[in-house]
Design a protein around this motif. Structure first.
Motif, PDB file in Angstrom:
ATOM      1  N   SER A 190      -1.429 -10.607   8.438  1.00 11.18           N
ATOM      2  CA  SER A 190      -1.323 -10.241   9.855  1.00 11.18           C
ATOM      3  C   SER A 190      -1.129  -8.742  10.042  1.00 11.18           C
ATOM      4  O   SER A 190      -1.698  -8.137  10.963  1.00 11.18           O
ATOM      5  N   SER A 191      -0.329  -8.101   9.181  1.00 12.53           N
ATOM      6  CA  SER A 191      -0.090  -6.666   9.343  1.00 12.53           C
ATOM      7  C   SER A 191      -1.332  -5.845   9.015  1.00 12.53           C
ATOM      8  O   SER A 191      -1.450  -4.697   9.452  1.00 12.53           O
ATOM      9  N   ALA A 192      -2.246  -6.409   8.228  1.00  8.82           N
ATOM     10  CA  ALA A 192      -3.495  -5.712   7.922  1.00  8.82           C
ATOM     11  C   ALA A 192      -4.532  -5.915   9.023  1.00  8.82           C
ATOM     12  O   ALA A 192      -5.492  -5.146   9.123  1.00  8.82           O
ATOM     13  N   ARG A 193      -4.341  -6.957   9.841  1.00 14.22           N
ATOM     14  CA  ARG A 193      -5.323  -7.272  10.875  1.00 14.22           C
ATOM     15  C   ARG A 193      -4.915  -6.777  12.255  1.00 14.22           C
ATOM     16  O   ARG A 193      -5.781  -6.425  13.065  1.00 14.22           O
ATOM     17  N   PHE A 194      -3.631  -6.759  12.532  1.00 14.65           N
ATOM     18  CA  PHE A 194      -3.164  -6.391  13.866  1.00 14.65           C
ATOM     19  C   PHE A 194      -2.266  -5.158  13.802  1.00 14.65           C
ATOM     20  O   PHE A 194      -1.587  -4.935  12.795  1.00 14.65           O
ATOM     21  N   GLU A 195      -2.264  -4.408  14.869  1.00 15.40           N
ATOM     22  CA  GLU A 195      -1.436  -3.216  14.946  1.00 15.40           C
ATOM     23  C   GLU A 195       0.029  -3.582  15.147  1.00 15.40           C
ATOM     24  O   GLU A 195       0.355  -4.615  15.724  1.00 15.40           O
ATOM     25  N   GLY A 196       0.896  -2.713  14.657  1.00 11.83           N
ATOM     26  CA  GLY A 196       2.332  -2.935  14.812  1.00 11.83           C
ATOM     27  C   GLY A 196       3.107  -1.714  14.372  1.00 11.83           C
ATOM     28  O   GLY A 196       2.574  -0.844  13.668  1.00 11.83           O
ATOM     29  N   PRO A 197       4.390  -1.622  14.761  1.00  7.33           N
ATOM     30  CA  PRO A 197       5.187  -0.431  14.408  1.00  7.33           C
ATOM     31  C   PRO A 197       5.538  -0.348  12.934  1.00  7.33           C
ATOM     32  O   PRO A 197       5.801   0.729  12.416  1.00  7.33           O
ATOM     33  N   LEU A 198       5.586  -1.498  12.239  1.00  5.08           N
ATOM     34  CA  LEU A 198       5.977  -1.506  10.824  1.00  5.08           C
ATOM     35  C   LEU A 198       4.947  -2.271   9.986  1.00  5.08           C
ATOM     36  O   LEU A 198       5.293  -3.188   9.255  1.00  5.08           O
ATOM     37  N   ASN A 199       3.704  -1.914  10.130  1.00  7.40           N
ATOM     38  CA  ASN A 199       2.659  -2.607   9.367  1.00  7.40           C
ATOM     39  C   ASN A 199       2.776  -2.305   7.874  1.00  7.40           C
ATOM     40  O   ASN A 199       3.085  -1.184   7.470  1.00  7.40           O
ATOM     41  N   MET A 200       2.521  -3.324   7.072  1.00  4.44           N
ATOM     42  CA  MET A 200       2.588  -3.175   5.623  1.00  4.44           C
ATOM     43  C   MET A 200       1.221  -3.446   5.029  1.00  4.44           C
ATOM     44  O   MET A 200       0.606  -4.471   5.315  1.00  4.44           O
ATOM     45  N   ASP A 201       0.757  -2.513   4.222  1.00  4.02           N
ATOM     46  CA  ASP A 201      -0.526  -2.673   3.566  1.00  4.02           C
ATOM     47  C   ASP A 201      -0.416  -3.774   2.522  1.00  4.02           C
ATOM     48  O   ASP A 201       0.610  -3.952   1.869  1.00  4.02           O
ATOM     49  N   LEU A 202      -1.503  -4.541   2.336  1.00  2.00           N
ATOM     50  CA  LEU A 202      -1.480  -5.648   1.379  1.00  2.00           C
ATOM     51  C   LEU A 202      -1.171  -5.169  -0.039  1.00  2.00           C
ATOM     52  O   LEU A 202      -0.480  -5.842  -0.803  1.00  2.00           O
ATOM     53  N   ASN A 203      -1.674  -4.002  -0.388  1.00  2.00           N
ATOM     54  CA  ASN A 203      -1.428  -3.493  -1.730  1.00  2.00           C
ATOM     55  C   ASN A 203       0.040  -3.154  -1.956  1.00  2.00           C
ATOM     56  O   ASN A 203       0.506  -3.113  -3.100  1.00  2.00           O
ATOM     57  N   GLU A 204       0.774  -2.900  -0.874  1.00  2.00           N
ATOM     58  CA  GLU A 204       2.202  -2.614  -1.011  1.00  2.00           C
ATOM     59  C   GLU A 204       2.975  -3.838  -1.484  1.00  2.00           C
ATOM     60  O   GLU A 204       4.062  -3.708  -2.059  1.00  2.00           O
ATOM     61  N   ILE A 205       2.450  -5.032  -1.218  1.00  2.00           N
ATOM     62  CA  ILE A 205       3.112  -6.244  -1.693  1.00  2.00           C
ATOM     63  C   ILE A 205       3.172  -6.233  -3.212  1.00  2.00           C
ATOM     64  O   ILE A 205       4.227  -6.447  -3.825  1.00  2.00           O
ATOM     65  N   THR A 206       2.030  -5.960  -3.825  1.00  2.00           N
ATOM     66  CA  THR A 206       1.994  -5.889  -5.281  1.00  2.00           C
ATOM     67  C   THR A 206       2.803  -4.707  -5.797  1.00  2.00           C
ATOM     68  O   THR A 206       3.531  -4.814  -6.795  1.00  2.00           O
ATOM     69  N   MET A 207       2.732  -3.590  -5.122  1.00  2.00           N
ATOM     70  CA  MET A 207       3.422  -2.392  -5.577  1.00  2.00           C
ATOM     71  C   MET A 207       4.943  -2.579  -5.602  1.00  2.00           C
ATOM     72  O   MET A 207       5.630  -2.114  -6.515  1.00  2.00           O
ATOM     73  N   ASN A 208       5.476  -3.291  -4.595  1.00  2.00           N
ATOM     74  CA  ASN A 208       6.921  -3.411  -4.447  1.00  2.00           C
ATOM     75  C   ASN A 208       7.507  -4.675  -5.061  1.00  2.00           C
ATOM     76  O   ASN A 208       8.697  -4.697  -5.393  1.00  2.00           O
ATOM     77  N   LEU A 209       6.707  -5.730  -5.203  1.00  2.00           N
ATOM     78  CA  LEU A 209       7.250  -7.003  -5.653  1.00  2.00           C
ATOM     79  C   LEU A 209       6.901  -7.355  -7.092  1.00  2.00           C
ATOM     80  O   LEU A 209       7.435  -8.324  -7.620  1.00  2.00           O
ATOM     81  N   VAL A 210       6.000  -6.625  -7.697  1.00  2.00           N
ATOM     82  CA  VAL A 210       5.599  -6.929  -9.076  1.00  2.00           C
ATOM     83  C   VAL A 210       6.175  -5.852  -9.994  1.00  2.00           C
ATOM     84  O   VAL A 210       5.647  -4.737 -10.052  1.00  2.00           O
ATOM     85  N   PRO A 211       7.262  -6.153 -10.717  1.00  2.00           N
ATOM     86  CA  PRO A 211       7.893  -5.137 -11.562  1.00  2.00           C
ATOM     87  C   PRO A 211       7.099  -4.829 -12.825  1.00  2.00           C
ATOM     88  O   PRO A 211       7.126  -3.714 -13.322  1.00  2.00           O
TER      89      PRO A 211
END
Length: 365
Positions: free
Chosen positions: A269-290
């Motif tokens: 949803s954050s990649a498809r719609f505008e918002g004040p705190l949108n998170m890029d999909l690649n950030e999921i992997t960057m932040n959650l995969v140690p």
């Protein structure tokens, strides 16, 4: 705006994919009232003008002409694919997006991975490249498959190998449906183990889903729906029920598939719609995969009743945060309170104040 491509493999993957495209269209239709092809639609859909030429030229701006899904559909049986081609979503795809056979993989990982993988490799590469060339800025691939079936586990993981070879810089998100302990297919545990090695080696991020957890969630939603004090389901449901959608009748697994489809919709949803705190999909992997191989994420959805559009007052945000760490809301049978978290992400949709989010994060920590 970036684009994503969905690769649906096997019977389970295509059934979930069918529900995903149905719900995605309805979600965008609820927001896009003017029928304009915007950046949100561009993420998963192309806008083509079939009158321009035989191939259907892309229309980047203006009114919606004919939407085409950014998808590659693969199955070694024709049953589900024929349902798609004959169903209400048939205009969303064209023949260039399908790869099918007639015999199936016989619930055998080796048949899907070794036999059909080698036989259809060139066709798969061609379909993937053609779909990727239609994207201006390709961000990631979403692979949807099951772990218990032969085509889903075998050919699904073979597609991951191809994606790593042909598109090494593009992230590979995988939604894998694991069989339950009561699965009646005797080869499903072996298929799952063999597919797990491929997922560990070739995926960037895996969202494991367990069949039994989906069954438990559906039963919980039905109990909440049938409870008098919680109200009833809305007559024109926009989320999980097929009422008011493109399908008139529901199948036994539709409710379970809708849960997985909603997970993907919320994730993107954050990649498809505008918002004040949108998170890029690649950030999921960057932040959650140690570490590269430690890329399996436990998913949770709350509140559950929104999946059934139940007429109830909005729950407090505090309770939603607590439910997110409740085992009854997990899409894989695990108790978060008895586990160790290396990283955690809470994605919130709706009108929520940042101060409330920070307060709940501090409370949970």
């Amino acid at each position: 705006m970036t684009q994503s491509i969905v690769v649906q493999v096997g019977q389970c993957g295509n059934q979930i994919g069918c529900r995903f495209w149905d719900l995605a269209l309805r979600e965008h239709a609820a927001v896009n009232k003017k029928g304009i092809y915007d950046e949100a639609l561009c993420s998963f859909f192309r806008n083509t003008n079939s009158r321009a030429d035989a191939g259907g030229a892309d229309v980047q701006r203006g009114r919606i002409c004919s939407l085409k899904a950014r998808a590659v559909i693969i199955d070694m049986e024709e049953g589900v694919v024929n349902e798609i081609l004959q169903g209400p979503l048939r205009d969303l795809f064209d023949s260039a997006q399908f790869i099918t056979d007639v015999s199936g993989s016989g619930n055998n990982w080796a048949v899907g991975h070794k036999l059909y993988g080698g036989q259809y490799r060139d066709q798969i590469v061609e379909k993937l490249r053609r779909t990727a060339e239609q994207c201006d800025c390709l961000q990631c691939f979403f692979v949807i498959h099951s772990m218990g079936g032969g085509t889903g586990s075998g050919l699904g993981t073979f597609v991951l190998n191809i994606l790593e070879d042909e598109f090494p810089e593009v992230y590979r998100f995988v939604t894998s449906v694991y069989p339950s302990a009561e699965d009646d297919v005797i080869t499903s545990p072996y298929n799952s183990v063999l597919a797990m090695r491929e997922l560990t080696e070739h995926a960037d991020c895996v969202l494991p889903i367990e069949n039994q957890s989906l069954v438990d969630i559906v039963n919980k939603i039905n109990q909440m729906t049938n409870c008098g004090k919680l109200g009833a389901v809305k007559p024109n449901s926009l989320v999980t029920s097929n009422i008011g959608g493109v399908k008139e009748s529901e199948k036994p697994f539709d409710a379970m598939n809708n849960i997985v489809a909603n997970l993907l919709l919320n994730l993107t949803s954050s990649a498809r719609f505008e918002g004040p705190l949108n998170m890029d999909l690649n950030e999921i992997t960057m932040n959650l995969v140690p570490f590269p191989h430690l890329h399996y994420l436990t998913s949770s959805l709350t509140p559950l009743y929104t999946l059934a559009d139940v007429n109830v007052p909005t729950r407090r945000l505090d309770q939603m945060f607590s439910d997110a760490f409740n085992k009854d809301h997990q899409l894989i049978r695990a108790d978060p309170k008895h586990s160790l978290y290396l990283a955690c992400a809470l994605m919130v949709r709706g009108n929520v104040h940042i101060s409330d989010l920070r307060r709940n994060i501090e409370r949970l920590v």
